[in-house]
Design an enzyme around this catalytic site. Sequence first.
Site, PDB file in Angstrom:
ATOM      1  CB  ALA A  61       1.118  23.199  32.819  1.00 24.82           C
ATOM      2  NE  ARG A  98       5.450  31.004  33.529  1.00 24.52           N
ATOM      3  CZ  ARG A  98       5.064  31.107  32.308  1.00 24.52           C
ATOM      4  NH1 ARG A  98       3.843  30.664  32.204  1.00 24.52           N
ATOM      5  NH2 ARG A  98       5.751  31.475  31.202  1.00 24.52           N
ATOM      6  CB  SER A 134       5.852  31.165  27.301  1.00 29.81           C
ATOM      7  OG  SER A 134       5.345  31.346  28.770  1.00 29.81           O
ATOM      8  N   PRO A 135       5.635  28.145  28.264  1.00 30.06           N
ATOM      9  CG  PRO A 135       6.124  26.849  30.191  1.00 30.06           C
ATOM     10  CD  PRO A 135       6.263  28.330  29.448  1.00 30.06           C
ATOM     11  CE1 TYR A 170      -4.306  25.747  36.912  1.00 28.44           C
ATOM     12  CE2 TYR A 170      -2.213  26.597  35.985  1.00 28.44           C
ATOM     13  CZ  TYR A 170      -3.349  26.555  35.867  1.00 28.44           C
ATOM     14  OH  TYR A 170      -4.153  26.613  34.665  1.00 28.44           O
ATOM     15  CG  LEU A 204      -0.081  41.287  26.921  1.00 25.66           C
ATOM     16  CD1 LEU A 204      -0.988  42.414  27.566  1.00 25.66           C
ATOM     17  CD2 LEU A 204      -0.707  40.885  25.688  1.00 25.66           C
ATOM     18  CD  GLN A 212       4.870  25.519  33.423  1.00 22.06           C
ATOM     19  OE1 GLN A 212       3.729  25.203  32.934  1.00 22.06           O
ATOM     20  NE2 GLN A 212       5.190  26.781  33.721  1.00 22.06           N
ATOM     21  CB  CYS A 268      -2.719  24.497  28.357  1.00 24.11           C
ATOM     22  SG  CYS A 268      -1.945  24.356  29.915  1.00 24.11           S
TER      23      CYS A 268
END
Length: 367
Positions: A57, A230, A22-23, A182, A301, A99, A25
């Site tokens: 991102a 996403r 998963s992306p 965002y 999770l 992404q 940061c």
Amino acid sequence: MPHLFDPITVRGLMLPNRIIVSPMCEYSSSEGFANDWHLVHLGSRAVGGAALTMTEATAVTADGRISPADLGIWSDRHIDGLARIVRFVRSQGSAAGIQLAHAGRKGSTSLPWDGPLQAVPASAGGWQVVGPTAEPFSDGYPTPIPLSAGDIVTIADAFAAAAARALAAGFDVVEVHAAHGYLIHEFLSPLSNTRTDRYGGSFEHRVRLCIEIVDGVRQVWPDERPLFVRLSATDWTDGGWDLDQSVTLAGLLRDHGADLIDCSSGGNVAAAKIPLAPGYQVPFAERIRREANVATGAVGLITSPQQAEDIITSGRADCVLLARELLRDPYWPLRAARELGHRVPWPKQYLRAAPHDAPARRALTSG
């Protein structure tokens, strides 16, 4: 039903399993450039056996960053550093994804480990943020300037230009970030988008920016390469963006060339109460998959191999995206395969530690 370690084909890309990085940061760039940290961080997860390794991102404009330390792809000068990462990731048999993002009103903020989050002033490398309206996300965040219709078109064009750079860097998958409060999510939600022009008000107007961005990206992104989106499936707040709207939008995105909906939630309402629990977002992926007739990824999770296996075998999602668990264990896919009794390729450098019948991994050569 498929299993976690069964391959999946999306357009012209065959992934050897259903595990995606998963992306996440990293807040480790200078002027948006990828560096050794990004190479090692992403490369380790590719070595660990993930089928698709996604960047964090990656900002399509300099003022589209979350923080001054975000990764970027707003300039051709960013291509070489990203291409270096792509080459290594693909050499380990993992596909490389990026992404594309614009932080909107949640931009120009401090790093998460520097104390309470606050706006970064121009004197410290900050910038003027933008959004659908002049309403800030929350206390401590900068006050945005409302985007004009012309500004919106410019940002949509920036996403398309970033996708063209991603192609030049060699990425196999591009994902449009329309979640977590965002910019695109800010336009989707009636809580943050109170505009009265063609980009606000009705559902059709609020989703316009998202669809225009996907259309622009799809025009420059080759037909044989997948495009993901996403979404935050819900704002977790009455009167906000919700699952019903996400299902409808997912169907529209499918018709506009999106191949998979990466199903997350939240991020647009600072005071939202989110019922965190293992797999708490999986029902979103399940319903969008079923009702919008589009492939989905489940995220949030997901920590144990059996949990991930059950999500796939029960048909609740087509793949799983792992974030924090892959920070704790970059080699989670290799461990999961062993626990679930699947025979998967290992890096030749690690074969001496692999199960006795593990084959050596080959570089990704498609695309």
